[in-house]
Write a protein that holds these residues in place. Structure first.
Motif, mmCIF file in Angstrom:
data_model
loop_
_atom_site.group_PDB
_atom_site.id
_atom_site.type_symbol
_atom_site.label_atom_id
_atom_site.label_comp_id
_atom_site.label_asym_id
_atom_site.label_seq_id
_atom_site.Cartn_x
_atom_site.Cartn_y
_atom_site.Cartn_z
ATOM 1 N N ALA A 40 -2.286 -10.487 6.741
ATOM 2 C CA ALA A 40 -2.837 -9.347 6.010
ATOM 3 C C ALA A 40 -1.958 -9.019 4.809
ATOM 4 O O ALA A 40 -0.730 -9.010 4.905
ATOM 5 C CB ALA A 40 -2.953 -8.143 6.934
ATOM 6 N N ALA A 41 -2.590 -8.780 3.681
ATOM 7 C CA ALA A 41 -1.874 -8.479 2.447
ATOM 8 C C ALA A 41 -1.857 -6.975 2.207
ATOM 9 O O ALA A 41 -2.800 -6.264 2.559
ATOM 10 C CB ALA A 41 -2.546 -9.189 1.275
ATOM 11 N N THR A 42 -0.781 -6.511 1.604
ATOM 12 C CA THR A 42 -0.667 -5.108 1.206
ATOM 13 C C THR A 42 -1.393 -4.944 -0.127
ATOM 14 O O THR A 42 -1.025 -5.586 -1.117
ATOM 15 C CB THR A 42 0.809 -4.714 1.041
ATOM 16 N N PRO A 43 -2.444 -4.107 -0.174
ATOM 17 C CA PRO A 43 -3.205 -3.947 -1.418
ATOM 18 C C PRO A 43 -2.357 -3.350 -2.543
ATOM 19 O O PRO A 43 -1.406 -2.606 -2.293
ATOM 20 C CB PRO A 43 -4.325 -2.972 -1.034
ATOM 21 N N LEU A 44 -2.716 -3.702 -3.768
ATOM 22 C CA LEU A 44 -2.058 -3.163 -4.955
ATOM 23 C C LEU A 44 -3.042 -2.267 -5.714
ATOM 24 O O LEU A 44 -4.168 -2.694 -5.981
ATOM 25 C CB LEU A 44 -1.596 -4.294 -5.880
ATOM 26 N N GLY A 53 -3.798 -8.581 -2.612
ATOM 27 C CA GLY A 53 -2.583 -7.809 -2.436
ATOM 28 C C GLY A 53 -1.389 -8.742 -2.444
ATOM 29 O O GLY A 53 -1.433 -9.807 -3.063
ATOM 30 N N ILE A 55 2.109 -10.356 0.001
ATOM 31 C CA ILE A 55 2.752 -10.541 1.293
ATOM 32 C C ILE A 55 4.224 -10.859 1.037
ATOM 33 O O ILE A 55 4.607 -11.205 -0.078
ATOM 34 C CB ILE A 55 2.103 -11.662 2.142
ATOM 35 N N ASN A 56 5.021 -10.749 2.092
ATOM 36 C CA ASN A 56 6.438 -11.081 2.020
ATOM 37 C C ASN A 56 6.591 -12.551 2.398
ATOM 38 O O ASN A 56 6.278 -12.948 3.520
ATOM 39 C CB ASN A 56 7.216 -10.191 2.990
ATOM 40 N N VAL A 61 8.059 -11.406 -2.971
ATOM 41 C CA VAL A 61 6.725 -10.821 -2.989
ATOM 42 C C VAL A 61 5.757 -11.865 -3.549
ATOM 43 O O VAL A 61 5.928 -12.347 -4.670
ATOM 44 C CB VAL A 61 6.704 -9.536 -3.847
#
Length: 154
Positions: A40-44, A53, A55-56, A61
């Motif tokens: 799952a990606a963190t949205p921007l 988004g 991911i780490n 990033v």
């Protein structure tokens, strides 16, 4: 990229094949850094719709682009089968969300046909069509996947 194969033959291409929206696509294997399962990606905020988004990736990033959405097929409904292909684009790395990675293949340069005139041009996503028997595999131009006004350089 064309290169000599291990047997001295000229014009061999080594390609990574993947699926998006039920169709086969490929890129030069030398552009691939790694393949990862879906995370799952963190949205921007205010990012283009095709940017899922970030991911780490081992402390860095990594932006994740939904390749289906970028190519005009609409957003991908993600599942455990999806894969992220990490590729170098310009000065940075980017993850391409695809339905699945299918295979690595070697093909002769004579199997690559130019793209049809309706998709040909400087901004086209299509480098050519690889003809392998009854299969038609679209070769993606990675440099054109990211809009020209977007930079991945840190």
């Amino acid at each position: 990229m064309l290169r000599e194969d291990v047997h001295g033959g000229k014009g061999q291409m080594e390609l990574m094949l993947f699926r998006i929206a039920g169709q086969e696509y490929c890129i030069d294997i030398q552009e691939v850094r790694e393949i990862r399962g879906w995370a799952a990606a963190t949205p921007l905020p205010q990012a283009p719709r095709f940017v899922r988004g970030v991911i780490n990736l081992r402390g860095a990033v990594l932006p994740i682009l939904d390749l289906a959405d970028r190519l005009g097929f609409g957003p991908t409904e993600v599942s455990a089968r999806n894969a992220i292909i990490v590729v170098r684009m310009g000065e940075g790395l980017v993850g391409l969300l695809v339905d699945e990675v299918s295979e690595i293949m070697t093909a002769g340069a004579d199997a690559l046909q130019p793209p049809p005139a309706v998709v040909d041009g400087d901004g086209s996503f299509v480098k050519g069509i690889l003809v392998e028997g009854e299969r038609l595999i679209t070769w993606i131009v990675l440099e054109n996947v990211l809009p020209r006004d977007v930079s991945l350089a840190a």
